[in-house]
Design a protein around this motif. Structure first.
Motif, PDB file in Angstrom:
ATOM      1  N   ASN A 241       1.006  -1.249   0.050  1.00  0.00           N
ATOM      2  CA  ASN A 241      -0.028   0.051  -0.097  1.00  0.00           C
ATOM      3  C   ASN A 241       0.956   1.247   0.013  1.00  0.00           C
ATOM      4  O   ASN A 241       1.748   1.425   0.813  1.00  0.00           O
ATOM      5  CB  ASN A 241      -1.043  -0.217   1.277  1.00  0.00           C
ATOM      6  CG  ASN A 241      -1.853   1.195   1.347  1.00  0.00           C
ATOM      7  OD1 ASN A 241      -1.329   2.320   1.309  1.00  0.00           O
ATOM      8  ND2 ASN A 241      -2.986   0.996   1.566  1.00  0.00           N
ATOM      9  N   HIS A 242       0.896   2.219  -0.909  1.00  0.00           N
ATOM     10  CA  HIS A 242       1.830   2.896  -1.303  1.00  0.00           C
ATOM     11  C   HIS A 242       1.567   4.312  -0.294  1.00  0.00           C
ATOM     12  O   HIS A 242       2.349   5.241  -0.329  1.00  0.00           O
ATOM     13  CB  HIS A 242       1.774   3.483  -2.695  1.00  0.00           C
ATOM     14  CG  HIS A 242       2.255   2.411  -3.681  1.00  0.00           C
ATOM     15  ND1 HIS A 242       1.705   1.657  -4.021  1.00  0.00           N
ATOM     16  CD2 HIS A 242       3.566   2.215  -4.118  1.00  0.00           C
ATOM     17  CE1 HIS A 242       2.203   0.819  -4.717  1.00  0.00           C
ATOM     18  NE2 HIS A 242       3.489   1.184  -4.969  1.00  0.00           N
ATOM     19  N   GLN A 243       0.471   4.225   0.315  1.00  0.00           N
ATOM     20  CA  GLN A 243       0.098   5.577   1.384  1.00  0.00           C
ATOM     21  C   GLN A 243       1.298   5.789   2.208  1.00  0.00           C
ATOM     22  O   GLN A 243       1.197   6.998   2.913  1.00  0.00           O
ATOM     23  CB  GLN A 243      -1.182   5.371   1.845  1.00  0.00           C
ATOM     24  CG  GLN A 243      -2.371   5.826   0.769  1.00  0.00           C
ATOM     25  CD  GLN A 243      -3.719   5.724   1.216  1.00  0.00           C
ATOM     26  OE1 GLN A 243      -4.276   4.790   2.079  1.00  0.00           O
ATOM     27  NE2 GLN A 243      -4.663   6.545   0.959  1.00  0.00           N
ATOM     28  N   GLY A 244       1.907   4.860   2.518  1.00  0.00           N
ATOM     29  CA  GLY A 244       3.044   5.008   3.644  1.00  0.00           C
ATOM     30  C   GLY A 244       4.498   5.126   2.879  1.00  0.00           C
ATOM     31  O   GLY A 244       5.516   4.985   3.691  1.00  0.00           O
ATOM     32  N   ILE A 245       4.579   5.376   1.531  1.00  0.00           N
ATOM     33  CA  ILE A 245       5.950   5.228   0.987  1.00  0.00           C
ATOM     34  C   ILE A 245       6.633   6.633   1.180  1.00  0.00           C
ATOM     35  O   ILE A 245       5.939   7.799   1.366  1.00  0.00           O
ATOM     36  CB  ILE A 245       5.749   5.243  -0.643  1.00  0.00           C
ATOM     37  CG1 ILE A 245       6.900   4.623  -1.278  1.00  0.00           C
ATOM     38  CG2 ILE A 245       5.271   6.446  -1.302  1.00  0.00           C
ATOM     39  CD1 ILE A 245       6.537   4.011  -2.635  1.00  0.00           C
ATOM     40  N   GLY A 246       7.727   6.476   1.313  1.00  0.00           N
ATOM     41  CA  GLY A 246       8.876   7.801   1.558  1.00  0.00           C
ATOM     42  C   GLY A 246      10.373   7.117   1.015  1.00  0.00           C
ATOM     43  O   GLY A 246      10.733   6.013   0.532  1.00  0.00           O
ATOM     44  N   PRO A 247      11.293   8.078   1.012  1.00  0.00           N
ATOM     45  CA  PRO A 247      12.464   7.931   0.628  1.00  0.00           C
ATOM     46  C   PRO A 247      13.364   7.257   1.699  1.00  0.00           C
ATOM     47  O   PRO A 247      13.225   7.320   2.737  1.00  0.00           O
ATOM     48  CB  PRO A 247      13.035   9.381   0.552  1.00  0.00           C
ATOM     49  CG  PRO A 247      12.426  10.100   1.601  1.00  0.00           C
ATOM     50  CD  PRO A 247      10.841   9.664   1.516  1.00  0.00           C
ATOM     51  N   LEU A 248      14.314   6.436   1.175  1.00  0.00           N
ATOM     52  CA  LEU A 248      15.428   6.139   2.015  1.00  0.00           C
ATOM     53  C   LEU A 248      16.652   6.836   1.745  1.00  0.00           C
ATOM     54  O   LEU A 248      17.119   6.810   0.487  1.00  0.00           O
ATOM     55  CB  LEU A 248      15.725   4.590   1.710  1.00  0.00           C
ATOM     56  CG  LEU A 248      14.562   3.391   2.137  1.00  0.00           C
ATOM     57  CD1 LEU A 248      14.983   2.354   1.479  1.00  0.00           C
ATOM     58  CD2 LEU A 248      14.414   3.457   3.719  1.00  0.00           C
TER      59      LEU A 248
END
Length: 304
Positions: A241-248
């Motif tokens: 689910n991409h709603q928690g996606i962010g950078p590393l």
């Protein structure tokens, strides 16, 4: 049962913060991957002996060993793309992709971001199925019977402007951390009931139930098995689910936790010390339905 590899690829069972060595029970292969595949193939006949060792075998504290990727060199890694409803009911077409087996990383290892000029490097926390029986054009009804167990995984994803590198953005070395163990499928009879969470430097990122999946695990596996034949020991990343996606980015510490499976941790290193806004990307409901988004750079292709 929670099956792990540790130290010099010994086979162990995880239990209450300890590791029980079961190497005397499991046939050793020429390489660690073969040992895992032997265990998968012979699990029914080995189960009684494994359960006895779990009760009676010597235990050592988990903190005193080094965990290894529980599937160290799969024949293939297949992944579902855009496979979640994103809490807005998105249900796109079935699609997927391959990820290089060389991308596998041990628990506690370090993801090394590529020197390629990416727009951003994203994390995607996922439930990962470990294939237990050969699957080729299987039916949806019988699909779960081809899964040996589950582990945690992160589909690290380099995002590039559309060019010849785009298809390789998920396959750089270290871009597939997995672990800490394989939980046998009998302990997760319904994979849609578990919850996936992720933190980066303690900041919440992914937080979603597997029930949000747009195409069930059975449907996904049945479809994928029409594309490629899946073999015991292969890995199947089920999507995120991409709603928690962010950078590393350089210096960060990431943690993934999945109900009944456990906790996977890894670090991040960037030789170029690039920086992006820290936190979850801002993505609207419309963007999610259409498979695009906004953040450190608008995505112009379906999210995966």
């Amino acid at each position: 049962m929670k099956i792990a590899l540790y130290d010099d690829y010994k086979v162990g069972l995880l239990d209450d913060g300890h590791v029980v060595d079961v190497g005397a029970v499991v046939p050793t292969g020429a390489v660690p991957q073969q040992t895992v595949e032997n265990l998968i193939a012979d699990f029914a006949s080995l189960r009684g002996a494994l359960e006895r060792e779990l009760k009676q075998g010597k235990r050592v504290p988990l903190g005193s060993v080094t965990l290894r990727a529980p599937v160290p060199r799969p024949g293939k890694i297949v992944c579902m793309g855009g496979n979640f409803g994103e809490f807005v009911g998105r249900k796109g077409v079935l699609w997927g992709f391959l990820k290089s087996p060389e991308a596998v990383l041990d628990p506690g290892g370090t993801v090394v971001l590529s020197r390629e000029d990416a727009n951003i490097f994203h994390h995607e926390a996922e439930l990962v199925a470990v294939i237990g029986r050969t699957a080729s054009a299987v039916s949806k009804d019988g699909a779960l019977g081809h899964i040996f167990g589950y582990t945690c995984g992160c589909d690290v994803s380099g995002r590039f402007a559309p060019d010849s590198r785009q298809q390789f953005g998920k396959s750089f070395d270290t871009f597939a951390p997995i672990g800490p163990c394989i939980v046998t499928a009998d302990e997760i009879p319904d994979p849609h009931r578990v919850h996936v969470r992720m933190w980066v430097d303690g900041q919440p990122r992914h937080d979603y139930p597997m029930s949000d999946i747009a195409h069930s695990v059975e449907e996904s596996l049945a479809w994928m098995s029409t594309m490629v034949t899946l073999k015991p020991g292969d890995l199947f990343f089920l999507g995120t689910n991409h709603q928690g996606i962010g950078p590393l980015q350089d210096g960060e510490r990431a943690v993934i936790e999945i109900d009944a499976v456990g906790r996977l941790e890894f670090g991040v290193s960037d030789p170029l010390k690039r920086r992006w806004p820290k936190g979850i990307d801002e993505v609207s409901a419309k963007d999610l339905r259409e498979g695009t988004g906004v953040g450190p750079g608008r995505r112009t292709r379906p999210l995966a």
